[in-house]
Scaffold this motif. Sequence first.
Motif, PDB file in Angstrom:
ATOM      1  N   GLU A 120      -1.244  31.377 -39.794  1.00 51.83           N
ATOM      2  CA  GLU A 120      -2.325  30.558 -40.353  1.00 51.83           C
ATOM      3  C   GLU A 120      -1.773  29.761 -41.532  1.00 51.83           C
ATOM      4  OE1 GLU A 120      -6.505  31.065 -42.813  1.00 51.83           O
ATOM      5  OE2 GLU A 120      -6.107  32.464 -41.166  1.00 51.83           O
ATOM      6  N   ILE A 121      -2.053  28.452 -41.553  1.00 46.98           N
ATOM      7  CA  ILE A 121      -1.640  27.586 -42.642  1.00 46.98           C
ATOM      8  C   ILE A 121      -2.806  27.436 -43.626  1.00 46.98           C
ATOM      9  CG2 ILE A 121      -0.691  25.342 -43.276  1.00 46.98           C
ATOM     10  CD1 ILE A 121       1.119  27.009 -41.426  1.00 46.98           C
ATOM     11  N   VAL A 122      -2.534  27.700 -44.898  1.00 48.77           N
ATOM     12  CA  VAL A 122      -3.547  27.547 -45.945  1.00 48.77           C
ATOM     13  C   VAL A 122      -3.161  26.324 -46.779  1.00 48.77           C
ATOM     14  CG1 VAL A 122      -4.695  28.626 -47.901  1.00 48.77           C
ATOM     15  CG2 VAL A 122      -3.900  30.044 -45.987  1.00 48.77           C
ATOM     16  N   PRO A 123      -3.912  25.233 -46.684  1.00 48.56           N
ATOM     17  CA  PRO A 123      -3.487  23.983 -47.318  1.00 48.56           C
ATOM     18  C   PRO A 123      -3.575  24.026 -48.839  1.00 48.56           C
ATOM     19  CG  PRO A 123      -5.678  23.733 -46.399  1.00 48.56           C
ATOM     20  CD  PRO A 123      -5.188  25.080 -45.965  1.00 48.56           C
ATOM     21  N   GLY A 124      -2.805  23.128 -49.461  1.00 48.41           N
ATOM     22  CA  GLY A 124      -2.817  22.990 -50.910  1.00 48.41           C
ATOM     23  C   GLY A 124      -2.703  21.529 -51.309  1.00 48.41           C
ATOM     24  N   VAL A 125      -2.821  21.263 -52.593  1.00 47.58           N
ATOM     25  CA  VAL A 125      -2.750  19.895 -53.106  1.00 47.58           C
ATOM     26  C   VAL A 125      -1.297  19.463 -53.176  1.00 47.58           C
ATOM     27  CG1 VAL A 125      -3.235  18.383 -55.060  1.00 47.58           C
ATOM     28  CG2 VAL A 125      -4.855  20.191 -54.433  1.00 47.58           C
ATOM     29  N   THR A 126      -0.940  18.406 -52.443  1.00 50.88           N
ATOM     30  CA  THR A 126       0.431  17.908 -52.450  1.00 50.88           C
ATOM     31  C   THR A 126       0.664  16.965 -53.635  1.00 50.88           C
ATOM     32  OG1 THR A 126       2.143  16.879 -51.094  1.00 50.88           O
ATOM     33  CG2 THR A 126      -0.067  15.932 -50.958  1.00 50.88           C
TER      34      THR A 126
END
Length: 270
Positions: A120-126
């Motif tokens: 599972e990929i947990v997104p973040g602020v790039t």
Amino acid sequence: MSGHGTLYVVGIGPGLPEHMTQRAREVITDADCVIASNLYQAFLREDGTLPPEGEAGPEDPEIVRSSMGKQIELTREAFERVREGEEVAHVSGGDPNVYGKSDLVFTMADADDATDIPIEIVPGVTAALGGAAMMGAPLSNDFCTISLSDKWRGWDEIEEKLRAAAVADFVVVLYNCWRNYERAIEVLREERADDVPVGIFNDAGRGDAGRNVEGETYTLTTLGDAAAHEESVGGMGTSILVGTHETETWRNDHKTHLVTPRGGRDVDDF
């Protein structure tokens, strides 16, 4: 599969508490094992997402130090831990899908025939989003990101992408600017006017806690002058945003901002 845990690839954005999603914090807090570099461990301890060093209790996750040279071994270790029922959080700065760790995990899973591993990929602020927010609203129209790292791709391919993005009138955010940034600026200058605004930013969202000795900073300049700002390019934490002919500087009583209007709209169009 029954009895398996899950491998979470967790984007923590810049890393400081106020820029991490609640989902990322929950996954890390609830994990059995957290794989993270020393820098990201320090960020995660700052607000108690991880316990202070040396003070972990029996309910806290096991911490495994990550480093650039151990990614393959650590990913294989993560697979085995998941097969043993552990919940594993593999920490990535920014967003895992933007030059982060997610492609490595899937590539390794394919190479090792690890189709049994839930991922599972947990997104973040790039960095592009964090830096843009720091400077104002420069990404309000179409934009793209281009990595200047030639570790896996030759310069000819990078130059082709730079030129195509410039001709297509994208706002361009350059990553990995410790490599080839002067060459990249020269390519963009061939297709774009020297007076378009440029923002050079370091450690967006990290305040004084980043890699840059001066902490979070940004410099506004123009495409024609950007290559002369060597002192503003601080290394891995640096990105460069190159505007279009529509991007403009806008000043209020507090500071100067970068703004790219969406298709030339005015207030009555909203």
